[in-house]
Design a protein around this motif. Structure first.
Motif, PDB file in Angstrom:
ATOM      1  N   LEU A 181     -50.407  -6.194 -23.229  1.00 20.86           N
ATOM      2  CA  LEU A 181     -50.370  -5.014 -22.370  1.00 20.86           C
ATOM      3  C   LEU A 181     -49.516  -3.914 -22.991  1.00 20.86           C
ATOM      4  N   THR A 182     -48.369  -4.296 -23.500  1.00 18.91           N
ATOM      5  CA  THR A 182     -47.460  -3.310 -24.095  1.00 18.91           C
ATOM      6  C   THR A 182     -48.099  -2.633 -25.302  1.00 18.91           C
ATOM      7  N   GLU A 183     -48.754  -3.418 -26.156  1.00 25.21           N
ATOM      8  CA  GLU A 183     -49.409  -2.850 -27.329  1.00 25.21           C
ATOM      9  C   GLU A 183     -50.571  -1.939 -26.946  1.00 25.21           C
ATOM     10  N   ALA A 184     -51.136  -2.136 -25.754  1.00 26.49           N
ATOM     11  CA  ALA A 184     -52.219  -1.270 -25.273  1.00 26.49           C
ATOM     12  C   ALA A 184     -51.678  -0.010 -24.598  1.00 26.49           C
ATOM     13  N   GLY A 185     -50.359   0.176 -24.628  1.00 20.47           N
ATOM     14  CA  GLY A 185     -49.757   1.368 -24.036  1.00 20.47           C
ATOM     15  C   GLY A 185     -49.566   1.270 -22.539  1.00 20.47           C
TER      16      GLY A 185
END
Length: 327
Positions: A181-185
């Motif tokens: 989720l974090t890497e997807a912004g």
């Protein structure tokens, strides 16, 4: 092991398969963000929404900046999907039970099911079908609105997902979701007490929905008026008392913290329940204010303000449901 797929420049170990069950504002927004990050995303939809997604894709709008994804994979059945890593459940609360019945087809032990409803019952309904270890209770922060069948507009609070296994445990898929989720912004948090987190969101949404709908007012209007602000705070205090009577570990200042958070919201904001009721659609009244009234009776905690709001909206809800078109 997660299902192995190759796509673009991502490594096999980084590519995940997501399914959005329910392709409304929340499902389309988060599904599109994951798709933009390179993951394999399938959208489950029906009728006109399904046709529109297949023909037009999805457009995200933040402020005046649109981001278009012209091609997405959309279907009307989980039978078209296999080797799923994560299932995001974004349907309305009254649709959870029927959706959960279809999850038995997804038998992979690594699959995790994330509920994103506004109430507190959905994770337990899903766990009854797939088990508590595979069920993640989740909450969403942010204001999302479908401006047409394929366009999602976001305003205000940065989109956030807070989640955790409802059995209190952890696993590799559960921990990995935070990074994905974090890497997807997407802002994301892993909660070690998801039941308390669910109730914190429940206080927020139910208070906003109930007071906003019964007064037919925006957040900015009802929080600025002394009388309706008092009603808003009263709803929060009643709900916090019900939660504690049920053994939920809410902070002592939960009502005050939630009211302060509401003061940061866009003045023009309204909730989906508010919009559904005034637009003649069925709403989540039973899962929000109705649930507070029910749980208050079960625990012996008085909820007079919530009872007033529920009674005031119940007939409109019944009229809207009587006018529902058959699927």
């Amino acid at each position: 092991m997660f299902a192995e797929r190759e796509r673009g420049s991502k490594g096999v170990e980084d590519l995940m398969k997501f399914v959005m069950v329910g392709s409304g504002a929340v499902g389309c927004y988060f599904g599109a963000r994951l798709l933009l990050a390179g993951h394999d995303v399938t959208f489950i939809a029906r009728g006109e929404r399904l046709r529109a997604l297949r023909e037009q894709g999805i457009t995200l709008v933040h402020g005046d900046e649109p981001t278009s994804i012209p091609h997405v994979h959309a279907t009307d059945t989980l039978a078209d999907v296999d080797a799923v890593d994560y299932v995001f459940l974004g349907v309305k609360t009254w649709q959870v039970a029927a959706a959960a019945q279809t999850f038995s087809a997804l038998t992979s032990e690594h699959t995790r099911f994330l509920t994103l409803q506004n109430g507190v019952d959905a994770p337990h309904e899903v766990a009854g079908m797939v088990g508590a270890r595979r069920t993640l209770g989740g909450i969403v922060r942010g204001f999302f609105e479908m401006t047409d069948l394929t366009t999602v507009r976001h305003v205000g609070v940065p989109p956030t997902i807070i989640y955790g296994q409802i059995d209190g445990g952890r696993s590799a898929p559960t921990d990995q979701l935070l990074r994905l989720l974090t890497e997807a912004g997407i802002n994301a948090e892993h909660s070690t007490d998801i039941e308390a987190s669910l109730w914190e969101k429940f206080l927020l949404v139910t208070a906003l929905s109930g007071v906003g709908t019964v007064t037919r007012s925006t957040v900015g209007e009802f929080r600025a008026c002394a009388e309706t602000r008092h009603m808003l705070y009263g709803v929060l205090v009643e709900m916090a008392a019900v939660a504690r009577a049920r053994g939920v570990r809410l902070r002592d200042d939960a009502a005050d913290r939630t009211l302060a958070f509401i003061d940061t919201f866009p003045a023009t904001a309204t909730t989906s329940l508010h919009r559904d009721l005034i637009n003649g659609l069925p709403s989540e009244l039973e899962a929000q204010t109705g649930a507070v009234v029910r749980m208050g009776r079960e625990t012996g905690v008085p909820t007079p303000i919530n009872q007033f709001i529920y009674a005031s909206l119940l007939l409109q809800e019944a009229r809207n449901r009587a006018g529902m078109k058959p699927k």
